[in-house]
Design a protein around this motif. Structure first.
Motif, mmCIF file in Angstrom:
data_model
loop_
_atom_site.group_PDB
_atom_site.id
_atom_site.type_symbol
_atom_site.label_atom_id
_atom_site.label_comp_id
_atom_site.label_asym_id
_atom_site.label_seq_id
_atom_site.Cartn_x
_atom_site.Cartn_y
_atom_site.Cartn_z
ATOM 1 N N ASP A 74 0.832 -1.194 0.000
ATOM 2 C CA ASP A 74 0.000 0.000 0.000
ATOM 3 C C ASP A 74 0.877 1.258 0.000
ATOM 4 O OD1 ASP A 74 -2.269 -1.592 0.141
ATOM 5 O OD2 ASP A 74 -2.224 -1.637 2.341
ATOM 6 N N GLY A 75 0.385 2.309 -0.648
ATOM 7 C CA GLY A 75 1.102 3.580 -0.667
ATOM 8 C C GLY A 75 2.313 3.599 -1.565
ATOM 9 N N THR A 76 2.384 2.685 -2.538
ATOM 10 C CA THR A 76 3.540 2.632 -3.450
ATOM 11 C C THR A 76 3.080 2.712 -4.906
ATOM 12 O OG1 THR A 76 3.475 0.211 -3.369
ATOM 13 C CG2 THR A 76 4.974 1.325 -1.839
ATOM 14 N N ASP A 77 2.045 3.477 -5.157
ATOM 15 C CA ASP A 77 1.519 3.581 -6.514
ATOM 16 C C ASP A 77 2.531 4.210 -7.466
ATOM 17 O OD1 ASP A 77 -0.774 2.498 -5.530
ATOM 18 O OD2 ASP A 77 -1.869 4.402 -5.380
ATOM 19 N N SER A 346 13.001 -7.308 -7.600
ATOM 20 C CA SER A 346 13.880 -6.684 -6.612
ATOM 21 C C SER A 346 14.961 -5.844 -7.285
ATOM 22 C CB SER A 346 14.512 -7.767 -5.738
ATOM 23 O OG SER A 346 15.412 -7.212 -4.812
ATOM 24 N N LEU A 347 15.512 -6.336 -8.395
ATOM 25 C CA LEU A 347 16.571 -5.609 -9.095
ATOM 26 C C LEU A 347 16.034 -4.324 -9.717
ATOM 27 C CD1 LEU A 347 19.431 -5.370 -10.214
ATOM 28 C CD2 LEU A 347 18.756 -6.890 -12.093
ATOM 29 N N VAL A 348 14.859 -4.384 -10.346
ATOM 30 C CA VAL A 348 14.284 -3.185 -10.970
ATOM 31 C C VAL A 348 13.943 -2.143 -9.914
ATOM 32 C CG1 VAL A 348 12.358 -2.318 -12.336
ATOM 33 C CG2 VAL A 348 13.458 -4.464 -12.974
ATOM 34 N N LEU A 349 13.428 -2.567 -8.758
ATOM 35 C CA LEU A 349 13.156 -1.619 -7.673
ATOM 36 C C LEU A 349 14.437 -0.945 -7.192
ATOM 37 C CD1 LEU A 349 10.505 -3.560 -5.530
ATOM 38 C CD2 LEU A 349 10.121 -1.566 -6.992
ATOM 39 N N HIS A 361 13.194 6.431 -3.317
ATOM 40 C CA HIS A 361 14.006 5.410 -2.636
ATOM 41 C C HIS A 361 13.258 4.803 -1.444
ATOM 42 C CE1 HIS A 361 17.626 3.392 -1.176
ATOM 43 N NE2 HIS A 361 17.318 3.845 0.037
ATOM 44 N N ALA A 362 12.603 5.642 -0.658
ATOM 45 C CA ALA A 362 11.899 5.140 0.529
ATOM 46 C C ALA A 362 10.751 4.214 0.124
ATOM 47 C CB ALA A 362 11.378 6.309 1.359
ATOM 48 N N GLN A 363 10.007 4.594 -0.921
ATOM 49 C CA GLN A 363 8.919 3.735 -1.373
ATOM 50 C C GLN A 363 9.444 2.419 -1.944
ATOM 51 O OE1 GLN A 363 5.777 5.272 -3.801
ATOM 52 N NE2 GLN A 363 5.841 7.322 -2.879
ATOM 53 N N CYS A 364 10.579 2.478 -2.636
ATOM 54 C CA CYS A 364 11.167 1.246 -3.200
ATOM 55 C C CYS A 364 11.577 0.277 -2.099
ATOM 56 C CB CYS A 364 12.369 1.591 -4.069
ATOM 57 S SG CYS A 364 11.949 2.441 -5.617
ATOM 58 N N GLU A 365 11.976 0.806 -0.945
ATOM 59 C CA GLU A 365 12.363 -0.067 0.162
ATOM 60 C C GLU A 365 11.169 -0.825 0.729
ATOM 61 O OE1 GLU A 365 15.353 -0.740 1.384
ATOM 62 O OE2 GLU A 365 16.349 0.494 -0.134
#
Length: 477
Positions: A74-77, A346-349, A361-365
């Protein structure tokens, strides 16, 4: 570090029909009575491309339709939108099909994610290159005792301006990238920081798709080639002549051929034909047995024009039953490719959060992205939609969950927004319609009361007037 280059070369020889062992058959040499060579007769060389057919069928049942990605957090649109944009711009669907095809015929391939700075825009960008032995690449890998990938190396050659070929060797680790160039005095090594933070390589390794049926394929090729030679010798009728009766024999390429026989000699006695009625049944049975064993043991369905005609009217579930062998093989491959797709996400993120858009960066984590393999012939969604509708009507399923389960919906968030907008629009329409109806009803109710009052007034006064009118009319008469 180890490499699988030797196995890849051997597999490529089997994959390429021009390098099959049946192509090594030597032409037959005809000699005279003295042993001198008269001429050379070519023998049949019939390689059968079973390997390509088996590999393509396996590819279709695994990546025939693109992988379906879904957002699990959630919250990573914003991150998910960027993720899908990266896959689209790098042509990920076509690249992964290319990798799977190459791995099926060479036993190894890789996807290299290269990050760079765009010269036109000055912004960071990413692209995908497929690595394979057939493309001139050398792939080296290093694993620990727990089968964790420690490093990957890519060997390649570059032709410079003076047509000099320079050998390069790039080593990728999570922390660093070593750019190695082979010069006249040895290797020149330059170390640079790996901005991604992960090894930017997705490695595909497997056995040949036709593993286990190599000898069967080779046997059928040799039988087919020898049968073709036999047909050349015996399939055409052979003329038998009586040497004492025939005066002359026509040339093989003569036009209007004729035979002259001695007087009093019947033609039917002078010559006759020897024909080959049929080929041995044992050879035919062996070829059919080989074909069946090759396809069955490689988990490959036998698809012909006749079978395609009969399959055109079947549903997706019925097709899955008919193609059960290929479905079993695809399920086996998914055990390994599930891990590869998880690592790809995981690599693309990491590429997005550390290179392409640092603000995310924070959302990708915290982002979590899942994947789902799709059926090669599409899914029969009518039963699923019926079950979802019944559960929604029964009140045991929410609208949002129903939308998530709907196989026709690609973007759940956008679909929920559309449904909400349509619901508000319907409410506004109903409000406007029923609001006018309420006003019209009140007006008609008021008009009805006025009519009733008029009728009451008439009842009090007009009634007497009517009686007086009737009396006057009677008196007049």
């Amino acid at each position: 570090m180890t490499t699988n280059g030797a196995s890849a070369i051997e597999a490529l020889k089997e994959y390429n029909t021009q390098t099959h062992s049946v192509m090594l058959r030597e032409d037959k040499i005809l000699t005279d009575k003295k042993g001198n060579m008269r001429k050379k007769v070519k023998v049949a060389k019939l390689p059968i491309p079973y390997q390509q057919y088996i590999n393509e069928i396996a590819l279709v049942f695994l990546y025939g339709r693109p992988v379906k990605w879904s957002q699990l957090s959630d919250g990573t649109d914003a991150v998910f939108d960027k993720f899908q944009d990266v896959l689209k711009r790098t042509r990920f669907d076509s690249k992964i099909r290319e990798c799977k095809r190459i791995a099926g015929c060479e036993t190894e391939s890789a996807m290299l994610f290269r990050v760079f700075k765009d010269d036109k825009t000055g912004e960071p960008d990413v692209q995908i290159r497929v690595l394979a032995k057939s493309k001139g690449d050398d792939i080296y890998t290093r694993f620990d005792q727990y089968e964790n990938l420690i490093s990957v190396a890519w060997g390649y050659r570059v032709k410079e301006k003076d047509n000099k070929v320079v050998e390069h060797f790039d080593i990728f680790t999570p922390e660093s990238i070593y750019r190695c160039t082979h010069g006249s005095l040895g290797w020149d090594v330059q170390e640079e920081q790996n901005l991604i933070g992960k090894i930017p390589v997705i490695l595909f390794q497997q056995e040949k798709e036709w593993h286990g049926v190599e000898a069967l394929i080779e046997r059928e090729e040799h039988i087919a080639s020898r049968t073709a030679d036999t047909n050349d010798y015996f399939a055409d009728p052979v003329a038998v002549f009586d040497a004492d009766a025939i005066k002359n024999l026509p040339e093989k390429d003569a036009v209007g051929k004729s035979l002259y026989v001695k007087s009093g000699q019947k033609t039917t006695e002078a010559m006759h034909y020897v024909t080959w009625d049929s080929a041995p049944e044992s050879k035919k049975d062996e070829i059919e047995w080989l074909q069946n064993q090759i396809l069955t043991n490689s988990f490959t369905p036998h698809i012909t024009l006749d079978t395609l005609k009969s399959l055109s009217t079947l549903s997706a579930k019925a097709l899955r039953t008919v193609m059960m062998l290929a479905d079993i093989k695809a399920a086996k491959r998914k055990e390994k490719h599930d891990e590869l797709l998880d690592r790809t996400a995981s690599l693309v993120l990491a590429i997005i959060g550390n290179v392409l858009d640092v603000s995310l960066h924070a959302q990708c984590e915290t982002a979590s992205i899942g994947h789902e393999f799709q059926e090669p012939f599409g899914e029969d969604v009518s039963d699923d939609l019926k079950d979802i509708a019944q559960a929604l009507d029964a009140g045991i399923l929410s609208t949002e969950t129903a939308v998530e389960m709907n196989p026709l919906v690609k973007d759940v968030t956008r679909e929920m927004e559309r449904l909400k907008a349509e619901q508000e629009e319907r409410q506004q329409q109903q409000l406007s319609i029923f609001g006018d109806a309420a006003g019209a009803g009140a007006q008609s109710f008021t008009d009805g009361n006025e009519d009733e009052d008029d009728e009451e007034d008439d009842a009090d006064g007009d009634g007497d007037e009517k009686k007086d009118d009737k009396k006057k009319t009677k008196s007049d008469k």
